[in-house]
Scaffold this active site. Structure first.
Site, PDB file in Angstrom:
ATOM      1  N   SER A  46     100.013 -26.139  45.884  1.00  0.00           N
ATOM      2  CA  SER A  46     100.895 -27.288  45.733  1.00  0.00           C
ATOM      3  C   SER A  46     102.296 -26.932  46.251  1.00  0.00           C
ATOM      4  CB  SER A  46     100.894 -27.751  44.271  1.00  0.00           C
ATOM      5  OG  SER A  46     101.544 -28.985  44.126  1.00  0.00           O
TER       6      SER A  46
ATOM      7  N   ASP B 282      93.440 -35.848  47.943  1.00  0.00           N
ATOM      8  CA  ASP B 282      94.341 -35.222  46.986  1.00  0.00           C
ATOM      9  C   ASP B 282      95.394 -36.252  46.585  1.00  0.00           C
ATOM     10  OD1 ASP B 282      96.634 -33.793  45.894  1.00  0.00           O
ATOM     11  OD2 ASP B 282      95.766 -31.958  46.711  1.00  0.00           O
TER      12      ASP B 282
ATOM     13  N   HIS C 183      93.458 -32.224  43.020  1.00  0.00           N
ATOM     14  CA  HIS C 183      94.578 -31.372  43.426  1.00  0.00           C
ATOM     15  C   HIS C 183      94.214 -29.931  43.105  1.00  0.00           C
ATOM     16  CE1 HIS C 183      98.644 -30.560  44.622  1.00  0.00           C
ATOM     17  NE2 HIS C 183      98.990 -30.075  43.451  1.00  0.00           N
TER      18      HIS C 183
END
Length: 487
Positions: free
Chosen positions: A205, A427, A456
């Site tokens: 991320s 995502d 995610h």
């Protein structure tokens, strides 16, 4: 602040690993000690602290502490080096990630690497920062800037100014020096303190952007780089684009939930096909905008339309969360008892709000026109009703008290071909379209593995054997795929 609802506090680091970064530090076994006992902390995990400059432009000045952890290789004779775990957020802790991931990483990886975790500067046990926010300002529907039920943003503007002023008043000197460039410099300090010539890492991320910045600033110090669930590295917008990308990501991902719920209509009653489930969600959110339901323990203490939208967004991170959203919708539709809320502790939210806000605001300048934001929100609510204008709304960066001290890093292709990107096609937070821009920025340095999955987080996160094998093979052999591949 993308992972706020999933944050947890971490244990304290206890020993001093290195006191200065003037010369490369050497690893010393006596510098480590056992981490304080805490739920989920593996007995093998050791902790230490590292001193780094508060301001890298004044390296001889004050220092701050970084909390670092490790679980040493399971097979020292096969050891290649270290694998640093770069956490997401921004603002997420990472000190205890080795304990969590040592249970999931393949043995071949554990044999080759010491697994290293850390709390980024300002986070958790690394000289934590706080803006001293009021409880009302820690609402999940403010920390992500959802407009009012009618689409107005006057409250957002007032909140944004109040947060910026509180951070200027209460954040201390550190609040001005929390940036992605400085996180990359801190990572290089960890590398030197460990006595490693090169470092391998796995960023997830926001950690992909921090990892990409490190690979650009220190290309020859990288060994094997895995970037998982990739941020758009647009140097002109940075976190502004990450926020805006929620509109795309949620639209990409929501059909997975809708199909799942439709297949269970007998249990949840949300609709017999995906289109009906979508309409159920939109209608329920609109109804809750007008007539919220009491929800003790939540912040705010009511289930309004925006809190339903925020719950939806977090549920889309993993298929395992689908029952949470479906159950909440069913309870709200039937006026039944709402499930317990999952609001993070106030202390965690204080720290995350300050560290995440500082990173986002210090990396790049944000526009401050209320009228322009209002127009963007009005357009976005029509085009992307699931997120109701939140991704393009204004936040504290519009009123941040200091301008960015440095320009954002432009991720580029100069350096060794040692970067593997792995990305879900659907995502909700870091959408595929943004990941393609990261792939383009790296050029010949990288290969990309695209996984036909939602959620995610990719590696070891969703059971895609092809994607997992691609990362494991790269970490253990160093060989990139010959070309980008689909899994």
């Amino acid at each position: 602040m993308r992972n706020l609802a999933r944050l947890s506090a971490t244990g304290a680091a206890t020993a001093v690993l290195a006191a200065s970064l003037v010369a490369p530090a050497q690893a010393a076994a006596t510098s480590w000690s056992a981490c304080p006992a805490a739920p989920g902390v593996d007995a093998r995990q050791e902790c230490a602290t590292l001193q780094v400059p508060l301001d890298y432009q004044a390296a001889g000045g004050p220092t701050i502490s970084l909390a670092v952890s490790r679980i040493r290789t399971a097979k020292p004779a096969a050891r290649r080096g270290v694998l640093l775990l770069i956490p997401g957020g921004p603002g997420s802790p990472g000190l205890n990630r080795p304990s969590a991931l040592v249970k999931k990483l393949p043995q071949d990886v554990l044999d080759r690497y010491d697994i290293i975790g850390f709390d980024p500067r300002g986070v958790g046990q690394s000289s934590p920062v706080s803006c001293g926010l009021e409880t009302r300002d820690l609402s999940l529907t403010r920390l992500k800037p959802y407009p009012d039920a009618d689409g107005g943003i006057a409250e957002n503007a007032a909140w944004s100014r109040r947060i910026a002023e509180a951070c200027a008043r209460n954040g201390g000197p550190l609040i001005r020096h929390i940036t992605t460039r400085n996180e990359a410099r801190d990572i290089d300090g960890i590398r030197r303190a460990l006595g490693e010539r090169k470092i391998s890492y796995w960023g997830v991320s926001y950690g992909t952007y921090a990892g990409a910045v490190y690979a650009t600033m220190f290309p020859e110090r990288t060994d094997r780089v895995v970037l998982d669930s990739n941020d758009d590295p647009d140097p002109n917008r940075v976190a502004r684009q990450w926020l805006a990308n929620y509109t795309v990501g949620v639209e990409d991902r929501f059909p997975d939930f809708a199909a799942w719920a439709a297949a269970r209509d007998g249990e949840y009653g949300l609709g017999t096909d995906a289109a009906a489930v979508r309409q159920s969600f939109l209608k329920l959110a609109a109804d809750l905008d007008r007539d919220p339901l009491p929800w003790p323990g939540a912040n705010p203490a009511e289930l309004n339309g925006n809190l339903l939208r925020e719950t939806m967004l977090n549920a889309l991170y993993s298929d395992a969360n689908f029952p949470v959203l479906a159950g909440l919708m069913r309870a709200a539709l039937t006026k039944g008892e709402l499930p317990p809320s999952n609001t993070p502790p106030a202390a965690v939210m204080q720290n995350t709000a300050a560290s995440a806000g500082a990173t986002m605001c210090n990396d790049v300048e944000w526009p401050d026109s209320v009228a322009a934001h209002q127009r963007q929100v009005a357009r976005d609510r029509v085009a992307h009703p699931l997120t109701a204008g939140m991704p393009v709304n204004m936040g504290p960066c519009a009123y941040w008290p200091v301008k960015p001290a440095e320009r954002p890093v432009r991720v580029g292709s100069n350096g060794p071909a040692n970067v593997l990107l792995i990305q879900n096609l659907r995502d909700p937070s870091t959408p595929y379209s943004g990941a393609l821009k990261m792939r383009q920025a790296f050029g010949q340095r990288a290969r990309m593995v695209s996984v036909d999955s939602g959620g995610h987080g990719v590696y070891l996160a969703n059971g895609n054997a092809c994607g997992d094998r691609s990362v494991t093979d790269f970490l253990t052999t160093g060989r990139l795929p010959l070309r980008d591949k689909n899994c």
